[in-house]
Motif scaffolding. Structure first.
Motif, PDB file in Angstrom:
ATOM      1  N   SER A  12      31.554  56.473 -39.612  1.00  8.25           N
ATOM      2  CA  SER A  12      30.490  55.910 -40.429  1.00  8.25           C
ATOM      3  C   SER A  12      30.182  54.510 -39.905  1.00  8.25           C
ATOM      4  O   SER A  12      30.971  53.945 -39.144  1.00  8.25           O
ATOM      5  CB  SER A  12      30.927  55.817 -41.890  1.00  8.25           C
ATOM      6  N   THR A  13      29.078  53.952 -40.329  1.00  6.67           N
ATOM      7  CA  THR A  13      28.685  52.635 -39.831  1.00  6.67           C
ATOM      8  C   THR A  13      29.745  51.574 -40.086  1.00  6.67           C
ATOM      9  O   THR A  13      29.907  50.661 -39.289  1.00  6.67           O
ATOM     10  CB  THR A  13      27.355  52.195 -40.447  1.00  6.67           C
ATOM     11  N   SER A  16      32.126  51.283 -37.114  1.00  7.46           N
ATOM     12  CA  SER A  16      31.569  51.095 -35.775  1.00  7.46           C
ATOM     13  C   SER A  16      32.307  50.021 -34.976  1.00  7.46           C
ATOM     14  O   SER A  16      32.287  50.039 -33.752  1.00  7.46           O
ATOM     15  CB  SER A  16      30.076  50.776 -35.845  1.00  7.46           C
ATOM     16  N   THR A  38      30.536  61.184 -33.044  1.00 13.09           N
ATOM     17  CA  THR A  38      29.213  61.177 -33.652  1.00 13.09           C
ATOM     18  C   THR A  38      29.232  60.417 -34.971  1.00 13.09           C
ATOM     19  O   THR A  38      30.141  60.598 -35.771  1.00 13.09           O
ATOM     20  CB  THR A  38      28.740  62.627 -33.911  1.00 13.09           C
ATOM     21  N   ALA A  39      28.190  59.624 -35.173  1.00 18.12           N
ATOM     22  CA  ALA A  39      28.031  58.955 -36.463  1.00 18.12           C
ATOM     23  C   ALA A  39      27.653  60.005 -37.493  1.00 18.12           C
ATOM     24  O   ALA A  39      26.843  60.887 -37.231  1.00 18.12           O
ATOM     25  CB  ALA A  39      26.951  57.885 -36.376  1.00 18.12           C
ATOM     26  N   SER A  40      28.257  59.905 -38.646  1.00 14.74           N
ATOM     27  CA  SER A  40      28.021  60.887 -39.695  1.00 14.74           C
ATOM     28  C   SER A  40      26.965  60.400 -40.677  1.00 14.74           C
ATOM     29  O   SER A  40      27.107  59.328 -41.254  1.00 14.74           O
ATOM     30  CB  SER A  40      29.318  61.172 -40.449  1.00 14.74           C
ATOM     31  N   PRO A  41      25.908  61.204 -40.880  1.00 17.16           N
ATOM     32  CA  PRO A  41      24.892  60.816 -41.864  1.00 17.16           C
ATOM     33  C   PRO A  41      25.390  61.041 -43.294  1.00 17.16           C
ATOM     34  O   PRO A  41      24.811  60.518 -44.234  1.00 17.16           O
ATOM     35  CB  PRO A  41      23.722  61.745 -41.547  1.00 17.16           C
ATOM     36  N   ASN A  42      26.420  61.816 -43.439  1.00 19.22           N
ATOM     37  CA  ASN A  42      26.979  62.122 -44.767  1.00 19.22           C
ATOM     38  C   ASN A  42      28.415  61.641 -44.824  1.00 19.22           C
ATOM     39  O   ASN A  42      28.674  60.469 -44.895  1.00 19.22           O
ATOM     40  CB  ASN A  42      26.900  63.636 -45.034  1.00 19.22           C
ATOM     41  N   THR A  43      29.349  62.562 -44.754  1.00 18.94           N
ATOM     42  CA  THR A  43      30.769  62.232 -44.778  1.00 18.94           C
ATOM     43  C   THR A  43      31.400  62.645 -43.454  1.00 18.94           C
ATOM     44  O   THR A  43      30.824  63.457 -42.729  1.00 18.94           O
ATOM     45  CB  THR A  43      31.485  62.988 -45.921  1.00 18.94           C
ATOM     46  N   TYR A  46      31.522  66.366 -42.840  1.00 12.28           N
ATOM     47  CA  TYR A  46      30.283  67.015 -42.387  1.00 12.28           C
ATOM     48  C   TYR A  46      30.282  67.158 -40.863  1.00 12.28           C
ATOM     49  O   TYR A  46      30.041  68.237 -40.326  1.00 12.28           O
ATOM     50  CB  TYR A  46      29.071  66.207 -42.860  1.00 12.28           C
ATOM     51  N   ILE A  47      30.590  66.083 -40.157  1.00 17.58           N
ATOM     52  CA  ILE A  47      30.619  66.116 -38.691  1.00 17.58           C
ATOM     53  C   ILE A  47      31.783  66.957 -38.196  1.00 17.58           C
ATOM     54  O   ILE A  47      31.655  67.713 -37.234  1.00 17.58           O
ATOM     55  CB  ILE A  47      30.683  64.683 -38.108  1.00 17.58           C
TER      56      ILE A  47
END
Length: 82
Positions: A12-13, A16, A38-43, A46-47
């Motif tokens: 997550s951000t 980073s 990969t950055a996760s848009p959710n949790t 999810y990724i």
């Protein structure tokens, strides 16, 4: 050489600033690995699920962004030898 393991690192951000250590540790393994970060848009789950479903190596490793795998980790090498 064909990778024998896929190492998935979701982040997550707010991770980073530390994820680079996890990526480097995954890339420095003594066995051939594919590293997916990969950055996760959710949790993170999810990724993990998304990339885990498309991984095509015999072994699958999930690594949290704030963690790392010691270089030449015996557990990684021993799992492959079994």
């Amino acid at each position: 050489m064909t990778p024998i393991a896929t190492i998935i690192i979701p982040f997550s951000t707010y991770h980073s600033d530390v994820v680079e250590r996890a990526i480097t540790s995954a890339q420095n393994q003594t066995i051939e690995c594919r590293v997916e970060c990969t950055a996760s848009p959710n949790t993170p789950a999810y990724i993990r699920n998304l990339l885990g479903n498309i991984a095509n190596t015999p072994f699958l490793v999930f690594l949290d962004a704030a963690d790392y795998i010691a270089t030449g980790a015996p557990a990684m090498e021993n799992a492959f030898e079994v």
